[in-house]
Design an enzyme around this catalytic site. Structure first.
Site: not given
Ligand SMILES: Cc1cc2nc3c(=O)[nH]c(=O)nc-3n(C[C@H](O)[C@H](O)[C@H](O)COP(=O)(O)OP(=O)(O)OC[C@H]3O[C@@H](n4cnc5c(N)ncnc54)[C@H](O)[C@@H]3O)c2cc1C
Length: 380
Positions: A292, A34-35, A108, A213
């Site tokens: 994502d 993790e960065q 969160r 909520y």
């Molecule tokens: C306004 C808003 C509301 C939301 N509400 C909901 C909800 O109610 N329910 C729901 O299910 N989803 C919700 N989401 C979506 C949800 O937040 C994301 O889909 C989810 O966080 C994706 O998880 P992830 O692990 O793929 O990415 P992330 O949570 O973005 O994690 C990515 C991680 O990778 C790390 N990283 C990035 N690049 C590097 C690198 N080069 N080297 C090492 N580490 C790195 C980052 O620091 C981060 O910790 C919402 C999103 C938004 C914008």
């Protein structure tokens, strides 16, 4: 006996941590890079759908999540001005019985901490920003901005919407800025001065909406998240704060309950809303994207994190019992199994119509990532 697989996971967000916990369940050794220097608890709520809760249950996190989250009677949908109910999606016990798991509203930070608790500290390397990946005969070689290097049998890139791994593998086009922004924050419900608000309501306006909520079982903390036009704003960072008076102005004519919640609100974050069309491919050899990184979506179905958490369960099923030579095929099976569903959720989210009117939600909440049929692997 074959040596257990050793997998590097990039990103300790929702998807990365869920994947680490799910892969460990099937005997795979993981290291999460993790960065960030530390995990921080940032002010936002998250809806944890029944489909995500089924995954969290098998990761041993159901009790903890129930203990820390709010259990809403419904997700109500009301007219911005009159408050008339458009569609009241009932959750609570009846939905729990129907979909096989509760629908919870969480902070969160609580969800993130729960997922982190399922992964031993020694498996997580903070301050490791990935800068390079190379497939070699010995495995995938990783390089980091701090000068460290590592070799793993395979890599799962859960590095979020701006995934560097996606760009390294496929050189994809930039993310799609929707021209809309979200204000969001959590704050103590005591600031509402005793006024009780709905459990969970999306207030639908003409070109904007706000969702409000509770995120704690005792209704002690409130969350709000908006969506409204603001073309040109492109910052997606927890350090970007918004102006609360601008926010109040933007929802001026809304129902008194909304105005009361905004009056009490002390500060907000401001976030550009982005998404992306489904990618042609998620994996290349022993490297795959997840969460994502491969299927970012607008938040209008509250399913982005849920999709990443489902991905984790399906990936663990595809990799179970597989050796290093079988990983590429397992990754293509993962992609073939998941992409139809995540693409459908991405497309449906983009329309911002989920639950606005009577909606059949079974295909979203009824899904069980532990038992859904696995597809034939996509072609190499
Ligand atoms: C306004 C808003 C509301 C939301 N509400 C909901 C909800 O109610 N329910 C729901 O299910 N989803 C919700 N989401 C979506 C949800 O937040 C994301 O889909 C989810 O966080 C994706 O998880 P992830 O692990 O793929 O990415 P992330 O949570 O973005 O994690 C990515 C991680 O990778 C790390 N990283 C990035 N690049 C590097 C690198 N080069 N080297 C090492 N580490 C790195 C980052 O620091 C981060 O910790 C919402 C999103 C938004 C914008």
């Amino acid at each position: 006996m074959a040596k257990p697989l050793n997998i590097a996971i990039i990103g300790a967000g929702m998807g990365g941590l869920a994947t680490a916990a799910a892969l460990r369940r099937v005997g795979i050794a993981v290291t999460v890079y993790e960065q960030a220097q530390q995990f921080t608890r940032l002010g936002a709520g998250i809806q944890v759908g029944c489909n995500a809760m089924k995954v969290l249950r098998k990761l041993g996190l159901e009790e903890r999540m129930r203990g820390q989250s709010f259990y809403p009677r419904s997700w109500n949908n009301r007219d911005w001005r009159t408050g008339d109910i458009k569609f009241d999606m009932i959750f609570g016990e009846s939905a729990e019985a129907k979909f096989g798991a509760p629908y919870l509203l969480a902070h969160r930070g609580d969800l993130h901490e729960a997922l982190a608790s399922a992964v031993p500290d020694e498996c997580v390397r903070l301050s490791h920003k990935l800068t390079g990946l190379d497939e070699t005969a010995d495995g995938v070689r990783l390089t980091f901005a701090n000068g460290a290097t590592a070799v793993a049998d395979a890599v799962v890139a859960a590095d979020g919407v701006h995934s560097v791994v996606r760009d390294m593998l496929f050189g994809t086009s930039p993310v799609n800025f929707t021209g809309r922004i979200a204000y969001r924050t959590t704050y103590p419900a005591s600031l509402l001065n005793g006024e009780r608000i709905d459990d969970c309501t999306k207030w639908w306006g003409e070109d904007r909406h706000i969702v409000i909520y509770y995120v704690k079982p005792d209704r002690s903390e409130v969350y709000l998240v908006t969506s409204q036009p603001e073309p040109g704003f492109t910052v997606e960072s927890w350090s970007a704060t918004g102006d609360v008076s601008e926010l109040r102005k933007a929802f001026d004519g809304f129902h008194p309950q909304v105005r009361h919640v905004l009056e009490a609100c002390p500060s907000v974050h401001k976030w550009a809303l982005v998404d992306r069309d489904p990618l042609p491919r998620w994996s290349d050899g022993n490297i795959t994207l997840l969460g994502d990184a491969c299927h970012p979506m607008t938040p209008y179905m509250a399913q982005g994190a849920a999709m990443a958490i489902e991905d984790a369960a399906v990936l663990s099923r595809c990799l179970k019992g597989v050796d290093r030579d079988g990983v590429a095929e397992a990754f293509r099976r993962f992609e073939a199994t998941r992409k139809p569903r995540t693409s459908r959720v991405q497309a449906s989210s983009r329309t911002n119509t989920w639950l606005k009117n009577p909606t059949d939600p079974d295909w979203v909440y009824g899904y069980d990532a532990w038992t859904a049929p696995l597809a034939e692997p996509a072609l190499a």
